[in-house]
Design an enzyme around this catalytic site. Structure first.
Site, PDB file in Angstrom:
ATOM      1  N   HIS A  30       0.831  -1.209   0.000  1.00 21.53           N
ATOM      2  CA  HIS A  30       0.000   0.000   0.000  1.00 21.53           C
ATOM      3  C   HIS A  30       0.871   1.266   0.000  1.00 21.53           C
ATOM      4  O   HIS A  30       0.730   2.134  -0.867  1.00 21.53           O
ATOM      5  CB  HIS A  30      -0.910  -0.029   1.230  1.00 21.53           C
ATOM      6  CG  HIS A  30      -1.837   1.144   1.341  1.00 21.53           C
ATOM      7  ND1 HIS A  30      -3.143   1.087   0.923  1.00 21.53           N
ATOM      8  CD2 HIS A  30      -1.644   2.408   1.804  1.00 21.53           C
ATOM      9  CE1 HIS A  30      -3.720   2.265   1.124  1.00 21.53           C
ATOM     10  NE2 HIS A  30      -2.827   3.092   1.663  1.00 21.53           N
ATOM     11  N   GLU A  31       1.790   1.335   0.951  1.00 20.82           N
ATOM     12  CA  GLU A  31       2.629   2.535   1.043  1.00 20.82           C
ATOM     13  C   GLU A  31       3.556   2.647  -0.162  1.00 20.82           C
ATOM     14  O   GLU A  31       3.853   3.748  -0.623  1.00 20.82           O
ATOM     15  CB  GLU A  31       3.416   2.558   2.360  1.00 20.82           C
ATOM     16  CG  GLU A  31       2.554   2.613   3.624  1.00 20.82           C
ATOM     17  CD  GLU A  31       1.534   3.750   3.648  1.00 20.82           C
ATOM     18  OE1 GLU A  31       1.805   4.825   3.063  1.00 20.82           O
ATOM     19  OE2 GLU A  31       0.447   3.557   4.235  1.00 20.82           O
TER      20      GLU A  31
ATOM     21  N   HIS B 149       1.726   4.493  -2.797  1.00 18.14           N
ATOM     22  CA  HIS B 149       1.817   5.945  -2.598  1.00 18.14           C
ATOM     23  C   HIS B 149       3.202   6.438  -3.025  1.00 18.14           C
ATOM     24  O   HIS B 149       3.339   7.473  -3.672  1.00 18.14           O
ATOM     25  CB  HIS B 149       1.613   6.299  -1.118  1.00 18.14           C
ATOM     26  CG  HIS B 149       0.197   6.234  -0.647  1.00 18.14           C
ATOM     27  ND1 HIS B 149      -0.811   6.974  -1.222  1.00 18.14           N
ATOM     28  CD2 HIS B 149      -0.385   5.536   0.371  1.00 18.14           C
ATOM     29  CE1 HIS B 149      -1.965   6.736  -0.569  1.00 18.14           C
ATOM     30  NE2 HIS B 149      -1.727   5.862   0.391  1.00 18.14           N
TER      31      HIS B 149
ATOM     32  N   GLU C 213      -4.844   7.768  -3.049  1.00 19.79           N
ATOM     33  CA  GLU C 213      -5.313   6.501  -2.508  1.00 19.79           C
ATOM     34  C   GLU C 213      -5.595   5.505  -3.643  1.00 19.79           C
ATOM     35  O   GLU C 213      -5.468   4.301  -3.459  1.00 19.79           O
ATOM     36  CB  GLU C 213      -6.561   6.768  -1.657  1.00 19.79           C
ATOM     37  CG  GLU C 213      -6.821   5.768  -0.575  1.00 19.79           C
ATOM     38  CD  GLU C 213      -5.722   5.613   0.457  1.00 19.79           C
ATOM     39  OE1 GLU C 213      -4.867   6.502   0.619  1.00 19.79           O
ATOM     40  OE2 GLU C 213      -5.707   4.556   1.106  1.00 19.79           O
TER      41      GLU C 213
HETATM   42 ZN    ZN Z   1      -3.120   5.226   1.814  1.00 20.98          ZN
END
Ligand code: ZN
Length: 512
Positions: free
Chosen positions: A264-265, A268, A294
Site C-alpha cells: 500500500h505505502e 503511494h 489513494e
Molecule cells: Zn493510503
C-alpha cells in the site's frame, strides 16, 4: 517575465525546503526518535511549519503571481509554467484566507486533542475526549467560514483534500456505490467465511520484512530514491523527488498486516517517485488529491497485490520463505484467506468489499455534525445505531467504535474520509483503462512483471504531479468522469469467482 518566474521558483523552493525539513523531523519522530524528544520536537516542527506558512503567504508572493498572470494566459494551460502559476495561486489564495493566529490555535488544539485521544481510546472513555471534540467541531466550522459561498459547510473542508469535490458530489457517488455494493456484501457475508487461520501462525518479523522489500522492488518502488523503516501507523513521506520514503509495521501472528501495508505505502511512494524531476521543489510535485493518491495505493495493494495472478507467481516464493508455516497450505486456501470478506468493527482491518461501508458511515456522521443535526455528545450512540444498521453488529465499546480512528481527534471534522473510497473507485477505473490499452498487463502480472503497468501509470498519472485536478486527470486518462462501474465490475468478477453472487437487475453501463 522570465526573471519574475525565476523569482517565484526561488521563493517556492525555500518554502519547500522548510516544509521538507519539517517532514523529515516528523519522519524521525515516527521512526527513531527517543520518547524524550517529543516536547522539543513538537516545537521544532511547529516553528518550521510557521516559517514555511509565513514565507508562502507573504504579500510579495501575491504580487508576483498577479504580475505573472498575463504571462500565464499566453502559455498553453497544460505547460509546466502555466500550471505552476495556476496551482500556486490556488494554494496561495487558500492559505491567505485563514488567519495565521487561527491556524496556530488550531494546530495546538489538535496536538492537545491527539494527546487526550491516546489516553481516552485505551481507557474506552469517550467523555474524556468529548470537550476536545466539541472544540474541534466549532473550529472546523470556523475554518469552513473562511471560505464563504459554499453550498454545504463541509465543502471547503473536502476541497482541502479532494479539490473540486463538494459534499453533494460525494453523496451522489456514495449512494450510487452503496446501492450496488450492499447486495454484494450481503450475499458474500451470508456464506461460510473463508478460513484465514493460515495467516495467523508465527511469522518472524525479519523474514516478513525481507519478503515485503523484495516484493515492492519487483513492483517498481525505487530504493535508490527511497527507503523503508518501521513505525506504528504506516505512512509515506517525501523530502524531495529523490527521497520518497515509506514505513511499515509487522505483527508476528498476522502475515497479511506487514505485507499489504508495505505494498500500500509503496503504491503511494511510486506515485511520488514517478513525478517528473523538473517539478521537484515546487507545489506541483505532489499527488493531485487524496482520492487519486489513494487510488494508487489501493491499485497496487488490492487490484494487483491481492489478485490470483499475482499469487500464482509470488506464492511459491512466499512458501519458500515460510516453509514451516505455509509448506502444506495450498495456493487456493491462501488466496481465499487474503481475500476474506466479513463485516467487522475496524476500518483499517476491513477487506476491500466492506471497507467502503466504514467510510460512508464516517462521512455521513461528519456531515451531520457539521450541519448541527448531530451533537458531539450523541455521537457514540449515533455511531452504534448506524453501525448496527450497516453491519448488523453493535460495537461492544467506544474503543472499537467512535474512538477507533485518529482523524477527528487530530484534525478537522470534515474532509478526512471520502478520499479512501474515491481511491477504491478510481483505482479500479484507472486499472481498467490500463488494461484497455495494454491487455498484456494480466499475463505480465502472472509472470511477476509490472513494467508495462508501472510505465502506463507513470506516463498517464504520476509524471504530472498535481498539474491537473483529479477530475481533469480522470478525464484525460479514461475519457470520462469518475464512474463506479469499473469498481463494481472488478468486485463482481473477483468475488463472483469465490462466492455465489446475485445477478444485477439491469447491469447498466454508465461509462461516458
Ligand atoms: Zn493510503
Amino acid at each position: 517575465m522570465e526573471a519574475k518566474l525565476k523569482e517565484l521558483k526561488c521563493c517556492l523552493i525555500e518554502v519547500d525546503d522548510l516544509q521538507s525539513a519539517a517532514a523529515l523531523l516528523y519522519w524521525d519522530q515516527s521512526t527513531y526518535m527517543p520518547s524524550g524528544g517529543a516536547a522539543a520536537r513538537a516545537r521544532q516542527t511547529a516553528t518550521l511549519s510557521r516559517l514555511a506558512h509565513e514565507k508562502f503567504t507573504t504579500p510579495a508572493l501575491g504580487k508576483l503571481l498577479d504580475e505573472l498572470q498575463p504571462y500565464e494566459e499566453q502559455l498553453p494551460c497544460d505547460s509546466d509554467d502555466a500550471s505552476l502559476i495556476r496551482v500556486t495561486r490556488r494554494e496561495y489564495e487558500r492559505a491567505i484566507k485563514v488567519p495565521p493566529a487561527f491556524m496556530q490555535k488550531f494546530y495546538s488544539h489538535c496536538s492537545e486533542s491527539y494527546q487526550v485521544w491516546t489516553e481516552a481510546r485505551p481507557a474506552n472513555d469517550f467523555n474524556m475526549v468529548r470537550p476536545c471534540l466539541e472544540e474541534t467541531l466549532a473550529m472546523s466550522r470556523q475554518m469552513a467560514e473562511f471560505f464563504p459561498g459554499y453550498e454545504h459547510i463541509a465543502d471547503p473542508l473536502i476541497d482541502f483534500s479532494d479539490y473540486g469535490m463538494k459534499a453533494s458530489d460525494v453523496r451522489r457517488i456514495f449512494s450510487n456505490l452503496r446501492e450496488r455494493l450492499v447486495p454484494i456484501v450481503d450475499a458474500i457475508t451470508a456464506q461460510t467465511p473463508a478460513d484465514d487461520s493460515c495467516l495467523h501462525q508465527t511469522f518472524p518479523e525479519e523474514r516478513q520484512l525481507r519478503f515485503g522489500i523484495e516484493t515492492i522492488k519487483r513492483l517498481g518502488y525505487d530504493f535508490e530514491r527511497g527507503r523503508q523503516d518501521k513505525t506504528h501507523h504506516p505512512f509515506m513521506t517525501k523530502f524531495s523527488l529523490g527521497d520518497v520514503r515509506i514505513t511499515t509495521r509487522s505483527k508476528e501472528d498476522d502475515l497479511s498486516d506487514a505485507l499489504f501495508s508495505t505494498i500500500h505505502e509503496a503504491g503511494h511512494g511510486m506515485y511520488e517517485q514517478g513525478i517528473r524531476m523538473e517539478l521537484d521543489g515546487t507545489p506541483l510535485a505532489n499527488g493531485t488529491s487524496s482520492g487519486v493518491h489513494e487510488s494508487q495505493s489501493r491499485l497496487w495493494e488490492n487490484v494487483v497485490g491481492r489478485s490470483r495472478r499475482f499469487w500464482n507467481c509470488f506464492y511459491p516464493r512466499l512458501q519458500a520463505e515460510f516453509s514451516d508455516q505455509l509448506g502444506t497450505v495450498s495456493l487456493e486456501t491462501f488466496y481465499r484467506a487474503i481475500n476474506k470478506v466479513q463485516k467487522s468493527l475496524i476500518r483499517t482491518d476491513a477487506d476491500e468489499v466492506t471497507y467502503n461501508l466504514h467510510v460512508m458511515l464516517r462521512f455521513e456522521l461528519e456531515l451531520d455534525l457539521l450541519d448541527g443535526v448531530l451533537k458531539v455528545a450523541d455521537l457514540p450512540d449515533a455511531w452504534r445505531e448506524r453501525f448496527q444498521a450497516d453491519f448488523g453488529i453493535v460495537p461492544p465499546d467506544d474503543r472499537d467504535g467512535v474512538l477507533q480512528d485518529v482523524h477527528w481527534y487530530a484534525g478537522t471534522i470534515g474532509g478526512a474520509f471520502q478520499g479512501y473510497t474515491l481511491g477504491n473507485i478510481l483505482g479500479a477505473q484507472f486499472f481498467a483503462s490500463a488494461l484497455d490499452n495494454h491487455p498484456e498487463v494480466f499475463s505480465e502480472i502472472e509472470a511477476g512483471e509490472f513494467g508495462t503497468l508501472h510505465r502506463w501509470l507513470k506516463e498517464n498519472i504520476y509524471q504530472h504531479g498535481c498539474k491537473f485536478t483529479a477530475s481533469e486527470l480522470v478525464q484525460r486518462v479514461t475519457g470520462g468522469s469518475l464512474q463506479v462501474e469499473p469498481y463494481i465490475a472488478y468486485l463482481r468478477q473477483k468475488y463472483g469467482e469465490l462466492y455465489e453472487l446475485p445477478c444485477e437487475e439491469s447491469p447498466v453501463s454508465n461509462l461516458d
